[in-house]
Write a protein that holds these residues in place. Structure first.
Motif, PDB file in Angstrom:
ATOM      1  N   LYS A 318      94.426  37.058  69.940  1.00 18.36           N
ATOM      2  CA  LYS A 318      93.617  36.755  71.122  1.00 18.36           C
ATOM      3  C   LYS A 318      92.715  37.937  71.490  1.00 18.36           C
ATOM      4  CE  LYS A 318      95.174  34.560  74.694  1.00 18.36           C
ATOM      5  NZ  LYS A 318      94.272  33.401  74.630  1.00 18.36           N
ATOM      6  N   TYR A 319      93.176  39.151  71.182  1.00 23.43           N
ATOM      7  CA  TYR A 319      92.437  40.355  71.561  1.00 23.43           C
ATOM      8  C   TYR A 319      92.234  41.229  70.314  1.00 23.43           C
ATOM      9  CZ  TYR A 319      93.733  38.744  76.200  1.00 23.43           C
ATOM     10  OH  TYR A 319      93.908  37.970  77.327  1.00 23.43           O
ATOM     11  N   TRP A 361     102.887  41.792  79.770  1.00 19.89           N
ATOM     12  CA  TRP A 361     102.156  40.537  79.561  1.00 19.89           C
ATOM     13  C   TRP A 361     103.095  39.370  79.276  1.00 19.89           C
ATOM     14  CZ3 TRP A 361     100.425  37.878  74.796  1.00 19.89           C
ATOM     15  CH2 TRP A 361      99.324  37.029  74.989  1.00 19.89           C
ATOM     16  N   ASP A 406      93.690  41.801  86.900  1.00 19.91           N
ATOM     17  CA  ASP A 406      93.563  40.796  85.831  1.00 19.91           C
ATOM     18  C   ASP A 406      94.866  40.683  85.049  1.00 19.91           C
ATOM     19  OD1 ASP A 406      90.803  40.335  86.408  1.00 19.91           O
ATOM     20  OD2 ASP A 406      90.297  42.141  85.271  1.00 19.91           O
ATOM     21  N   GLU A 408      96.581  38.331  83.853  1.00 17.80           N
ATOM     22  CA  GLU A 408      96.678  37.366  82.744  1.00 17.80           C
ATOM     23  C   GLU A 408      96.123  37.943  81.445  1.00 17.80           C
ATOM     24  OE1 GLU A 408      94.960  36.743  85.518  1.00 17.80           O
ATOM     25  OE2 GLU A 408      96.284  35.400  86.676  1.00 17.80           O
ATOM     26  N   GLU A 409      95.319  38.983  81.548  1.00 23.48           N
ATOM     27  CA  GLU A 409      94.680  39.570  80.366  1.00 23.48           C
ATOM     28  C   GLU A 409      95.561  40.666  79.743  1.00 23.48           C
ATOM     29  OE1 GLU A 409      91.887  38.301  79.158  1.00 23.48           O
ATOM     30  OE2 GLU A 409      91.854  36.890  80.838  1.00 23.48           O
TER      31      GLU A 409
END
Length: 516
Positions: A318-319, A361, A406, A408-409
């Motif tokens: 995702k990142y 996370w 943030d 969720e990130e």
């Protein structure tokens, strides 16, 4: 006297007691959602994703929330500072466990140390676990095992990358099985791995201990399985035999090997030998305690670590910019001629930030395991009744946007300049949250954290991880989605995993040969 004449004084007396005692006590407790008569807040707490509802209540009422489920007082802790104040600084009052009907009576995990009351039996289990996993000498001894299992993990991911969950399971279970049972895992189809996987996964999906309604409303344990809305009980009773097999089978294996003189050194063989030397010999209770201590180490460590490694894989696809930055750091610090070692950790500043962010996370146990107040207490002018279930909402703590913008990130940079994991006072560091706080803190946390480091650092050093593409050639970016339960198991996703080069393939093969 008429019935009305008898009823009126009785009603007035009950009302007087309610106003003078119950209401006064209620309004001195932490704020929380308004209960309804008799049922309390039962209808307001959903079966699934209870941590989200508790976080909503925290935003409305504050970080310490009170609710009542029939007669069960429940305190929800949504702040790391409050969790430390209660569980660590006031551990004498908050180190007990509530009567966990689901885990202990229906699933049959009793007497697992994770769910035992804070008594002599629990302290015995914890001493054994500490001796096996927490001493610095033992942790150094286990490095060779973890390095070997890491090389096997990387080899598996290079060969059959689509089976990444099975490879993570084999890596984690292989490390723990060697230490706890002296059992060398040969493949992902190992009998004891499959038993553990089935038992722990089913347990995690049924519900969080201390958050299922049967723990709030004990009378529900008598709910007939043929009644409506009894699916949860049918599932619990169905998985119970598997849990018993997981507890008994590896212990019996070690005993049989000891009789034949073939047992390898392990925590279980050591405990059997020590307790057999007592005047009265190895008792039935000794066997119960040993096998349950071993089972909780094997089962809990395996499931939570596998879940973290799957979450790491998801985060990297995702990142991709995070993955690239971590890879560049390892290339610079470690170089091309060897694999990362634990001794490199202090020099891998960005990788440490990635691991901390992973813990934040995707905390594997969103609601931890509930504590139990042994005495009445007062905290911040609020009354906490004795025998209250105290639930640490770890998920809410790690999603606090005031601490983590943030949330969720996946942003490792938020931890790039923070203190190391050694600082127990740094409550912003999720390492100091996800393993618990105080006398119930996980005794195997240093071993588990070292395993996570070995796996992640070596995956980054040797593999390229990326997204797959759909039929139109567009990259698929899977969501951060998971099932509700004791452990947040991620929903299945696909990704592309391949060796960075033939050079790293040879490097892993040579490293594994040197460790055999």
């Amino acid at each position: 006297m008429s019935s009305l004449g008898l009823a009126l004084p009785l009603f007035c007396g009950v009302w007087f007691v309610y106003i003078r005692w119950i209401c006064n006590k209620f309004y001195s407790r932490p704020p929380g959602p308004k209960p309804i008569p008799l049922l309390g807040n039962v209808l307001q707490l959903p079966i699934e994703f209870q941590e989200r509802t508790m976080m909503k209540w925290a935003r409305q009422y504050g970080p310490l929330v009170y609710a009542r489920f029939l007669g069960r007082h429940t305190i929800m802790v949504n702040s790391a500072e409050i969790m430390q104040d209660l569980f660590a600084k006031r551990g004498a009052k908050y180190s007990d466990r509530p009567p966990l009907i689901l885990m202990n009576e229906l699933l049959g995990w009793s007497p697992s140390s994770a769910f035992l009351p804070y008594n002599a039996q629990y302290k015995r289990h914890r001493r054994w676990m500490h001796d096996a996993l927490a001493s610095k000498t033992k942790l150094l001894e286990y490095r060779q095992i973890q390095k070997k299992e890491t090389c096997i993990l990387i080899t598996g991911l290079m060969t059959t990358p689509e089976d990444y969950v099975s490879h993570f399971l084999r890596f984690t279970a292989g490390s723990v099985a060697e230490i706890v049972f002296g059992h060398t895992v040969g493949s992902v189809d190992d009998t004891y791995i499959r038993l553990s996987e089935k038992a722990t996964k089913a347990t995690a999906e049924i519900g969080s201990p201390g958050s299922m309604l049967v723990d709030f409303i004990p009378i529900l344990k008598y709910w007939p399985t043929w009644f409506p809305a009894s699916d949860w009980k049918r599932k619990a009773l169905a998985v119970r035999p598997t849990i018993q097999d997981m507890i008994n089978a590896p212990y019996n294996m070690v005993k049989d090997q000891m009789v034949l003189g073939q047992a390898k050194p392990s925590m279980v063989s050591k405990l059997i030998e020590e307790n057999s030397q007592k005047k009265e010999g190895l008792s039935v209770q000794d066997e119960i305690d040993i096998k349950n201590t071993a089972a909780v180490l094997y089962g809990a460590a395996t499931d939570t670590t596998v879940n973290l490694l799957v979450a790491f894989l998801l985060a990297m696809i995702k990142y991709p910019e995070v993955f690239k930055k971590a890879q560049e750091e390892i290339d610079r610090v470690v170089g091309p001629d060897r694999l990362p070692e634990y001794e490199d950790r202090d020099s891998l500043k960005y990788l440490n930030a990635v691991i901390k962010e992973l813990y934040r996370w995707h905390p594997p146990l969103p609601l931890g395991i509930a504590h139990f107040s042994m005495k009445e207490d007062t905290y911040q002018d609020c009354s906490i009744p004795a025998n209250s279930m105290v639930v640490p909402n770890i998920w809410a703590m790690t999603q606090d946007s005031n601490l983590y913008p943030d949330p969720e990130e996946f942003i490792p940079e938020r931890f790039y300049e923070t203190e190391s994991a050694d600082s127990q006072l740094d409550l912003k560091n999720p390492y100091n949250l996800i393993f618990g706080i105080g006398r119930r803190q996980c005794p195997g946390q240093a071993f588990a954290d070292a395993g996570v480091f070995y796996a992640i650092s070596n995956m980054i050093a040797t593999l390229d991880i990326s997204r797959i593409r759909d039929d139109n050639g567009d990259e698929i970016n899977p969501p951060h989605a998971f099932k509700s339960g004791l452990v947040h198991h991620l929903l299945p996703f696909q990704c592309k995993i391949k060796p960075r080069s033939q050079r790293v393939v040879k490097l892993v093969v040579n490293s594994l040969e040197s460790l055999n």
